[in-house]
Design an enzyme around this catalytic site. Sequence first.
Site, PDB file in Angstrom:
ATOM      1  N   ASP A  45       0.845  -1.210   0.000  1.00  0.00           N
ATOM      2  CA  ASP A  45       0.000   0.000   0.000  1.00  0.00           C
ATOM      3  C   ASP A  45       0.880   1.261   0.000  1.00  0.00           C
ATOM      4  O   ASP A  45       0.678   2.180  -0.791  1.00  0.00           O
ATOM      5  CB  ASP A  45      -0.912   0.044   1.246  1.00  0.00           C
ATOM      6  CG  ASP A  45      -1.884  -1.127   1.335  1.00  0.00           C
ATOM      7  OD1 ASP A  45      -3.095  -0.907   1.251  1.00  0.00           O
ATOM      8  OD2 ASP A  45      -1.417  -2.280   1.485  1.00  0.00           O
ATOM      9  N   THR A 126      -7.101  -4.776   0.338  1.00  0.00           N
ATOM     10  CA  THR A 126      -5.863  -5.268   0.985  1.00  0.00           C
ATOM     11  C   THR A 126      -6.094  -6.654   1.604  1.00  0.00           C
ATOM     12  O   THR A 126      -5.188  -7.492   1.603  1.00  0.00           O
ATOM     13  CB  THR A 126      -5.386  -4.258   2.058  1.00  0.00           C
ATOM     14  OG1 THR A 126      -5.275  -2.988   1.422  1.00  0.00           O
ATOM     15  CG2 THR A 126      -4.029  -4.630   2.625  1.00  0.00           C
TER      16      THR A 126
END
Length: 329
Positions: A45, A126
């Site tokens: 990320d 995620t």
Amino acid sequence: MREAERAFAVRVVRTACEICRVVREGLGTGDAAAKADRSPVTVADYAVQAYVARELGEAFPDDSLLAEESAAGLAAAGGALLTQRLAEVLRPFTPGLTETEIPGLIDRGRNGRDGRQWVLDPVDGTKGFLRGGQYAVALALLIHGEPVLGVLGCPNLPFPVPDAAPESPAGTGCLYAAVRGQGASVLSLGGAEEIPVRVSDRSDPCRAVLCESFEASHMDGGRMERITRRLGPAAPPLRMDSQCKYAAVASGQADVYLRIPPRDGFRENAWDHAAGWVVTTEAGGTVTDLRGNPLDFSRGPTLDANFGILATNGRLHASVLSVLAEPCP
Ligand code: AMP
Ligand code: MG
């Protein structure tokens, strides 16, 4: 129109997908952490956000960026150690980048403002990324709050070629790209193939393929089930993480993406929908909230004027909205 922006977005999302793959393959114990809201965040990320922010600063220095992660989050998640790991991951992709520059790059994603604004979800889904499921790198360009370009990098979504030969790029992942008024295409992640995509023409709700979040905690499961039952599709819903659901509708692999938030007052994040919105609408689909209102991206990081999401092939939109409007027992 917007050729330079499209080429930029396709290039950086392609590389961002490569960064994700590198992190996923070498995922170590220190590479994931929990944010304050208990949702996971990983090296991927932060690496993707820093990479895109740096490229954007070089290609379009006057544009702003609104993105999910923050330097404060990075400090809380793992500080110096995580930053060191980030520098290591980013080295092949960002020549000359020093560790000390990383927090500043990540916080470029906090300067969302009116005018030309890029909206990024560096790793959408995620949880899917960690589980080996679907995830997407999602990048959109907004002009005065209107999305005009959307690119979704989907490393685990096969390039949708029917009856693909074994040596074809199917299976290597794909990337959906759309510019307002110019239609939507799918590109193979590994090769040069590009084909236009179009939503399905199914209009019978009983034959519709629905898709929804993989994570039960991201939706009101009870209401989703009641609505699905009333619509009456024969096939069970496809459960899929991230904006890959918009790609599924855009390419006709699904007909309806329904997202009923888990609680009243829940607001969607702009970066979870901006790129997907452009891809699905340009493929001929319709995207609104659950009341049929258009999504309003002009309000900053959250879609404050909307509740939930309904993305369809267009033909099924009114049928689903009417079921949603029926009083719930
Ligand atoms: P999906 O994989 O479609 O469920 O979408 C992933 C996105 O859901 C994440 O990027 C989050 O912004 C969002 N999300 C995280 N937690 C929740 C929650 N409890 N309810 C609804 N959405 C959530
Ligand atoms: Mg997201």
